[in-house]
Design an enzyme around this catalytic site. Structure first.
Site, PDB file in Angstrom:
ATOM      1  CE  LYS A  14      96.792  45.873  18.975  1.00 17.06           C
ATOM      2  NZ  LYS A  14      96.518  47.305  18.069  1.00 17.06           N
ATOM      3  NE  ARG A  89     102.314  48.001  18.767  1.00 14.85           N
ATOM      4  CZ  ARG A  89     101.259  48.059  19.584  1.00 14.85           C
ATOM      5  NH1 ARG A  89     100.925  47.135  20.540  1.00 14.85           N
ATOM      6  NH2 ARG A  89     100.218  49.036  19.488  1.00 14.85           N
ATOM      7  NE  ARG A 128      91.620  53.680  23.470  1.00 12.71           N
ATOM      8  CZ  ARG A 128      92.547  52.555  23.041  1.00 12.71           C
ATOM      9  NH1 ARG A 128      92.069  51.407  23.089  1.00 12.71           N
ATOM     10  NH2 ARG A 128      93.566  52.785  22.466  1.00 12.71           N
ATOM     11  NE  ARG A 134      95.898  54.139  25.751  1.00 14.29           N
ATOM     12  CZ  ARG A 134      96.157  53.075  24.640  1.00 14.29           C
ATOM     13  NH1 ARG A 134      95.268  52.018  25.251  1.00 14.29           N
ATOM     14  NH2 ARG A 134      96.844  53.147  23.728  1.00 14.29           N
ATOM     15  NE  ARG A 146      98.643  55.038  19.644  1.00 14.49           N
ATOM     16  CZ  ARG A 146      97.592  55.034  19.996  1.00 14.49           C
ATOM     17  NH1 ARG A 146      97.102  56.168  20.653  1.00 14.49           N
ATOM     18  NH2 ARG A 146      96.991  53.997  20.231  1.00 14.49           N
TER      19      ARG A 146
HETATM   20  P1  B4P Z   1      91.549  48.715  20.640  1.00 14.89           P
HETATM   21  O1  B4P Z   1      91.827  48.517  19.154  1.00 14.89           O
HETATM   22  O2  B4P Z   1      91.072  47.413  21.353  1.00 14.89           O
HETATM   23  O3  B4P Z   1      92.936  49.522  21.213  1.00 14.89           O
HETATM   24  P2  B4P Z   1      94.346  48.985  21.646  1.00 14.89           P
HETATM   25  O4  B4P Z   1      94.175  47.304  21.807  1.00 14.89           O
HETATM   26  O5  B4P Z   1      94.387  49.477  22.810  1.00 14.89           O
HETATM   27  O6  B4P Z   1      95.191  49.164  20.454  1.00 14.89           O
HETATM   28  P3  B4P Z   1      96.494  50.407  20.808  1.00 14.89           P
HETATM   29  O7  B4P Z   1      97.258  49.911  19.514  1.00 14.89           O
HETATM   30  O8  B4P Z   1      95.907  51.678  20.472  1.00 14.89           O
HETATM   31  O9  B4P Z   1      97.257  50.274  22.316  1.00 14.89           O
HETATM   32  P4  B4P Z   1      98.485  49.349  22.803  1.00 14.89           P
HETATM   33  O10 B4P Z   1      98.186  49.486  24.182  1.00 14.89           O
HETATM   34  O11 B4P Z   1      98.647  47.988  22.056  1.00 14.89           O
HETATM   35  O12 B4P Z   1      90.295  49.854  20.877  1.00 14.89           O
HETATM   36  C1  B4P Z   1      90.269  51.225  20.598  1.00 14.89           C
HETATM   37  C2  B4P Z   1      88.865  51.730  20.607  1.00 14.89           C
HETATM   38  O13 B4P Z   1      87.999  51.328  19.674  1.00 14.89           O
HETATM   39  C3  B4P Z   1      88.115  51.343  21.880  1.00 14.89           C
HETATM   40  O14 B4P Z   1      87.719  52.599  22.448  1.00 14.89           O
HETATM   41  C4  B4P Z   1      87.154  50.578  21.651  1.00 14.89           C
HETATM   42  O15 B4P Z   1      86.230  50.615  22.348  1.00 14.89           O
HETATM   43  C5  B4P Z   1      86.779  50.764  20.172  1.00 14.89           C
HETATM   44  N1  B4P Z   1      86.197  49.769  19.499  1.00 14.89           N
HETATM   45  C6  B4P Z   1      86.796  48.349  19.571  1.00 14.89           C
HETATM   46  N2  B4P Z   1      86.105  47.701  18.685  1.00 14.89           N
HETATM   47  C7  B4P Z   1      85.152  48.565  17.973  1.00 14.89           C
HETATM   48  C8  B4P Z   1      84.069  48.335  16.969  1.00 14.89           C
HETATM   49  N3  B4P Z   1      83.898  47.084  16.610  1.00 14.89           N
HETATM   50  N4  B4P Z   1      83.547  49.325  16.431  1.00 14.89           N
HETATM   51  C9  B4P Z   1      83.632  50.621  17.225  1.00 14.89           C
HETATM   52  N5  B4P Z   1      84.585  50.757  18.059  1.00 14.89           N
HETATM   53  C10 B4P Z   1      85.299  49.823  18.378  1.00 14.89           C
HETATM   54  O16 B4P Z   1      99.579  50.328  22.585  1.00 14.89           O
HETATM   55  C11 B4P Z   1      99.874  51.529  22.945  1.00 14.89           C
HETATM   56  C12 B4P Z   1     101.287  52.025  22.795  1.00 14.89           C
HETATM   57  O17 B4P Z   1     102.147  51.113  23.560  1.00 14.89           O
HETATM   58  C13 B4P Z   1     101.935  51.910  21.177  1.00 14.89           C
HETATM   59  O18 B4P Z   1     101.578  52.908  20.404  1.00 14.89           O
HETATM   60  C14 B4P Z   1     103.378  51.534  21.812  1.00 14.89           C
HETATM   61  O19 B4P Z   1     103.962  53.245  21.776  1.00 14.89           O
HETATM   62  C15 B4P Z   1     103.526  50.811  22.901  1.00 14.89           C
HETATM   63  N6  B4P Z   1     103.449  49.433  22.501  1.00 14.89           N
HETATM   64  C16 B4P Z   1     102.626  48.628  23.057  1.00 14.89           C
HETATM   65  N7  B4P Z   1     103.092  47.272  22.591  1.00 14.89           N
HETATM   66  C17 B4P Z   1     104.485  47.516  22.082  1.00 14.89           C
HETATM   67  C18 B4P Z   1     105.326  46.743  21.530  1.00 14.89           C
HETATM   68  N8  B4P Z   1     105.283  45.192  21.356  1.00 14.89           N
HETATM   69  N9  B4P Z   1     106.503  47.286  21.157  1.00 14.89           N
HETATM   70  C19 B4P Z   1     106.734  48.457  21.177  1.00 14.89           C
HETATM   71  N10 B4P Z   1     105.771  49.328  21.555  1.00 14.89           N
HETATM   72  C20 B4P Z   1     104.503  48.867  22.264  1.00 14.89           C
END
Ligand code: B4P
Length: 192
Positions: A14, A89, A128, A134, A146
């Site tokens: 994402k 979410r 990552r 993180r 998660r």
């Molecule tokens: P991403 O998938 O881009 O990770 P993300 O967006 O950060 O998702 P995440 O769910 O972890 O985090 P969020 O901040 O929303 O990338 C992951 C890795 O994969 C990277 O290293 C990237 O380089 C790699 N990658 C990407 N594409 C690839 C490909 N095609 N091939 C290989 N590798 C690839 O949430 C974090 C926390 O915040 C949650 O657990 C929760 O506690 C809280 N939170 C956030 N929003 C919330 C909400 N709306 N409600 C309640 N809690 C919330």
């Protein structure tokens, strides 16, 4: 206005794809994960509360993230559109978002759902964690928590948008460029 939700489990790409989509379509990026991490870095009361949940792999309470999104929408009255990343979410967050957008006389145009298998998710997040600093990416138990939280509380959000015929499922495995092309194709279909 063009309003997009980019949806998927933790690690589905994402954040990665959001950067490319906002550049191409001129949207304002609203990532609740980034907003929460900013609050944590600034050691605000909200950040201190949120960290407790995030470090365990749990969702932060709805009222906290809904309040953050509401303020972010108000702070960007001139945006051409929004890309919601990691929000909503839960079903309560989806309903709140609909109400906030209705107030602005707009709505969600498309819900893009990235699909990636669990082992690939764990591999990406641990990878990552080696460089991101993180705390929720360094421990496999927290990463699996998660993913369970996603299955129990978040995956139902797609059903909510299916009722309105807004969901496009995208295979989130392959190169970043390949996945980006699939996402753009779905958006362009809706725009034309
Ligand atoms: P991403 O998938 O881009 O990770 P993300 O967006 O950060 O998702 P995440 O769910 O972890 O985090 P969020 O901040 O929303 O990338 C992951 C890795 O994969 C990277 O290293 C990237 O380089 C790699 N990658 C990407 N594409 C690839 C490909 N095609 N091939 C290989 N590798 C690839 O949430 C974090 C926390 O915040 C949650 O657990 C929760 O506690 C809280 N939170 C956030 N929003 C919330 C909400 N709306 N409600 C309640 N809690 C919330």
């Amino acid at each position: 206005m063009l309003n997009i939700i980019l949806f998927g489990p933790p690690g589905s790409g994402k954040g990665t794809q959001s950067e490319k989509l906002i550049a191409k379509y001129g949207l304002k990026h609203l990532s609740t994960g980034d907003l929460l991490r900013n609050e944590i870095a600034a050691k605000t009361p909200l950040g201190i509360e949120a960290k407790n949940f995030m470090d365990k792999g749990q969702l932060v309470p709805d009222e906290v993230v809904i309040g953050m999104i509401s303020s972010a929408l108000e702070a960007n009255p001139l945006a051409k559109g929004f890309l919601f990343d990691g929000f909503p979410r839960t079903e309560a967050q989806s309903i709140a978002l609909d109400n906030l957008l209705q107030f602005k006389h707009t709505q969600i145009d498309i819900f893009l759902s990235l699909e990636v298998n669990e082992e690939e998710l764990v591999k990406r997040l641990l990878n990552r964690g080696l460089t991101s600093g993180r705390s929720d990416d360094t421990n496999e138990e927290v990463i699996r928590a998660r993913i369970i939280e996603y299955e129990n509380k978040t995956s139902v959000v797609a059903d909510y948008y299916k009722k309105f015929n807004k969901v496009a499922a995208i295979k989130g495995e392959g190169s970043v460029e390949e996945i980006f092309a699939l996402l753009c194709n779905e958006i362009d279909k809706r725009l034309s």
